[in-house]
Design a protein around this motif. Structure first.
Motif, mmCIF file in Angstrom:
data_model
loop_
_atom_site.group_PDB
_atom_site.id
_atom_site.type_symbol
_atom_site.label_atom_id
_atom_site.label_comp_id
_atom_site.label_asym_id
_atom_site.label_seq_id
_atom_site.Cartn_x
_atom_site.Cartn_y
_atom_site.Cartn_z
ATOM 1 N N THR A 35 0.855 -1.194 0.000
ATOM 2 C CA THR A 35 0.000 0.000 0.000
ATOM 3 C C THR A 35 0.885 1.236 0.000
ATOM 4 O OG1 THR A 35 -0.115 -0.001 2.419
ATOM 5 C CG2 THR A 35 -1.861 -1.175 1.234
ATOM 6 N N LEU A 36 0.361 2.333 -0.556
ATOM 7 C CA LEU A 36 1.121 3.575 -0.605
ATOM 8 C C LEU A 36 1.271 4.160 0.790
ATOM 9 C CD1 LEU A 36 -0.428 5.227 -3.793
ATOM 10 C CD2 LEU A 36 1.843 4.193 -3.558
ATOM 11 N N GLY A 37 2.466 4.649 1.073
ATOM 12 C CA GLY A 37 2.747 5.274 2.350
ATOM 13 C C GLY A 37 3.176 6.711 2.145
ATOM 14 N N PRO A 38 4.118 7.200 2.920
ATOM 15 C CA PRO A 38 4.646 8.545 2.714
ATOM 16 C C PRO A 38 5.248 8.665 1.312
ATOM 17 C CG PRO A 38 5.414 7.616 4.782
ATOM 18 C CD PRO A 38 4.761 6.512 4.040
ATOM 19 N N PRO A 39 5.466 9.839 0.816
ATOM 20 C CA PRO A 39 6.039 10.002 -0.527
ATOM 21 C C PRO A 39 7.335 9.199 -0.679
ATOM 22 C CG PRO A 39 5.299 12.112 0.313
ATOM 23 C CD PRO A 39 5.158 11.137 1.447
ATOM 24 N N GLY A 40 7.374 8.383 -1.742
ATOM 25 C CA GLY A 40 8.566 7.584 -2.015
ATOM 26 C C GLY A 40 8.625 6.280 -1.250
#
Length: 634
Positions: A486-491
């Protein structure tokens, strides 16, 4: 049995433990010394104890049996029996040494004080040696080995030696490939034995052996402690990792030394009298002569040893060669020199080609082979060795601690034609891509510093750091769906899966992935998994023999224990209808009675007095001592 139980009770715990381990005792059903004595005089136990005894040891036992008509004999009388039956002047010294070894089998017991030096053997052991074991006579046991006819011939055996060298070299190569394959990827073992079929096929193909021949190869490696099973997997051991780095001569010498160490004690010295004319038939005949009671168990041991001898080139077509006699005699160095001069000469240079392959015109030295495998994949073995360099293999080397400079230096040292331009470009590209994808433990301080919100969810176990465009590819990669990215903080991406599992999945999908340590740097990874071999003294569970010794020693000196011992002694005498000399405490001193115990109950002994022919009832608390009558079978 009374005398035997008493002798066992007087043994020191180390001596008793040594004997029980020698016999392979199962202590579950043994509660006290009487149970132990009963187990020791069972026919199966006596047969197992004598099965591994050599001819000289059986000769001393037979002499004790002849000298101890009542169970006990002076050791000087035993030596006289040996002399009468043909033993030499040194018989007393050798018999004393053998007696010390036999005490570990609990077949005989020694007692030495200032005046007497006696040995004791239970009548059932004596009866087994004289009637049940089908032993040769004592004179035959003490006779020297049968002479051998040593003929001389002018047969040229150089062809057999070259054939033996070819077999040995192929076997060493197969073992090296097995260790390398298990170091890179352990093989799953089945609970019923053997290997899982996919791993078996992989290893057989890598080692260049038939699928049916793989179990024998794995068994040879295990016998030499080069591999070991840890849980459900077969792994290379620290010994195997060191063996990989040896040159071929040292590898063969190490295996040959381990081979001779598995011979029955004393047999190699006996075989040396054949003077380079040793044959399999003579080896088997000498082994059975040396161990007369070994039976089929010895044949199984010899079959295994001869099978390994064939793989080491010590035998060809089932018959030993001249240098085999040197190995048996302990001169492995000379034997190694005679064999390895026929090995192919190892090379330390190769052709590094534009198609990213490395071709060595011959067998590569083991040390160089290990270095090349760190940054390249082995492809072929035979008259020429071949490797292939890939982006994945270079990334593996970099994560293992290599640098771009060390990789270039390795290829420069190896290459006969320099480093080709495609390989140079690949090294630069692998260096740029190395560490682009980083797997971080979500509990590390560096992971928490990325974004406080990233680790709020306690279920998140892994953080993945990579460029934005590569993260988008990872999210939609169908081969990684089980990671639930899953997407988290940028990068960054997040996963509830363990970091090791995430790293393995990304590496298998050929992403340039590394593991980041607590400071954010690249964590060096050991790509070879080595079995954790415990030290010889370490134990993972309680030793049942030690537990038995603890039970026997519990309250040994307490009054209750002495009363129990006395009750068991008298009860055993009642069952065997034995007559005992019983010392009883009286108000005006003590008195001895010759009693035949009838029963023991409620703290009292009921027995018939053999002298006055009356029945006596005595409290156990009044009995001072009990001993068997002289000449009575126990």
């Amino acid at each position: 049995m009374l005398e035997l139980a008493a002798r066992l009770r007087r043994l020191t715990p180390p001596a008793l433990a040594a004997g029980l381990r020698t016999l392979g005792c199962d202590p579950v059903k043994i509660a006290d010394f009487f149970d132990l004595a009963e187990w020791l005089i069972e026919p199966e136990t006596i047969a197992a104890a004598t099965r591994t005894l050599t001819r000289p040891e059986l000769g001393v036992l037979r002499a004790v049996a002849e000298a101890s008509g009542t169970g006990t004999a002076l050791f000087a009388e035993v030596c006289k029996v040996l002399h009468v039956h043909g033993a030499g002047a040194e018989a007393s010294t050798s018999a004393a040494e053998i007696r010390a070894r036999l005490e570990n089998t609990l077949l005989l017991f020694s007692h030495t004080d200032g005046e007497n030096d006696d040995v004791y053997m239970h009548p059932r052991v004596r009866a087994y040696l004289q009637d049940g074991a089908q032993l040769p006579t004592l004179r035959e046991l003490l006779a020297p080995p049968p002479p051998v006819l040593v003929s001389s011939d002018n047969v040229d055996r150089s062809i057999l030696t070259r054939r033996a060298a070819h077999i040995a070299h192929a076997s060493l190569t197969a073992l090296a490939e097995l260790l390398s394959a298990l170091g890179t990827r352990p093989a799953r073992g089945l609970s019923k034995g053997g290997l899982a079929l996919p791993d078996a096929r992989r290893l057989a193909d890598t080692c260049g052996v038939d699928l049916d021949g793989l179990p024998a190869l794995l068994a040879r490696a295990a016998n030499a402690t080069l591999v070991a099973r840890e849980g459900s997997f077969w792994l290379i051991t620290p010994t195997g990792a060191r063996w990989e780095l040896m040159d071929l001569a040292d590898k063969w010498a190490d295996l040959a030394t381990r081979w001779t160490a598995r011979f029955p004690p004393g047999l190699p010295a006996l075989l040396t009298r054949h003077q380079n004319k040793l044959s399999v038939a003579r080896l088997r005949a000498d082994a059975h002569w040396w161990l007369p009671l070994s039976g089929s168990q010895l044949d199984e041991t010899l079959d295994t040893l001869l099978e390994e001898a064939e793989s080491l080139g010590l035998t060809v077509g089932g018959e030993p060669l001249e240098f085999t006699q040197l190995v048996v005699a302990g001169d492995v160095t000379t034997a190694t020199a005679a064999l390895v001069e026929h090995f192919p000469e190892p090379v330390d240079r190769a052709y590094v080609q534009d198609d990213l392959t490395i071709i060595a015109p011959g067998p590569v030295s083991p040390a160089l082979d290990v270095r090349l495998r760190e940054v390249a994949d082995a492809e072929g073995r035979g008259n020429a060795y071949s490797y292939r360099v890939t982006a994945t293999s270079l990334s593996r080397g970099l994560s293992g601690g290599a640098t771009v400079e060390s990789i270039r230096q390795l290829f420069s040292e190896v290459s006969l034609t320099g480093i080709p331009q495609p390989l140079d470009y690949l090294i630069d590209e692998a260096s740029r891509r190395f560490g682009v994808v980083r797997v971080i433990d979500a509990t590390s301080e560096w992971s928490a510093s990325l974004d406080p919100q990233a680790t709020v969810d306690a279920s998140v176990r892994t953080v993945i750091h990579a460029p934005h465009d590569l993260l988008q590819i990872l999210v939609v990669d169908s081969s990684l769906t089980h990671l639930e990215l899953t997407l988290g903080p940028p990068g960054h991406l997040l996963s509830r899966t363990d970091p090791e599992v995430v790293f393995t999945a990304l590496s298998s999908a050929r992403y340039p992935v590394v593991v980041a340590n607590a400071s954010g740097g690249v964590q060096r990874r050991e790509h070879r998994r080595i079995a954790r071999m415990p030290p010889p003294t370490a134990t993972t569970q309680a030793d049942p023999i030690d537990a038995l010794l603890d039970r026997l020693a519990t309250n040994r000196d307490s009054e209750r224990t002495e009363e129990d011992w006395l009750a068991r002694t008298l009860d055993a005498a009642a069952k065997t209808k034995s007559t005992l000399i019983v010392t009883v405490r009286l108000s005006d001193g003590s008195s001895e009675y010759l009693l035949a115990p009838a029963s023991v109950s409620n703290g009292r002994l009921r027995a018939r007095d053999a002298r006055s022919d009356i029945e006596r009832t005595l409290p156990l608390s009044a009995i001072i001592a009990v001993r068997p009558t002289t000449g009575q079978a126990q």
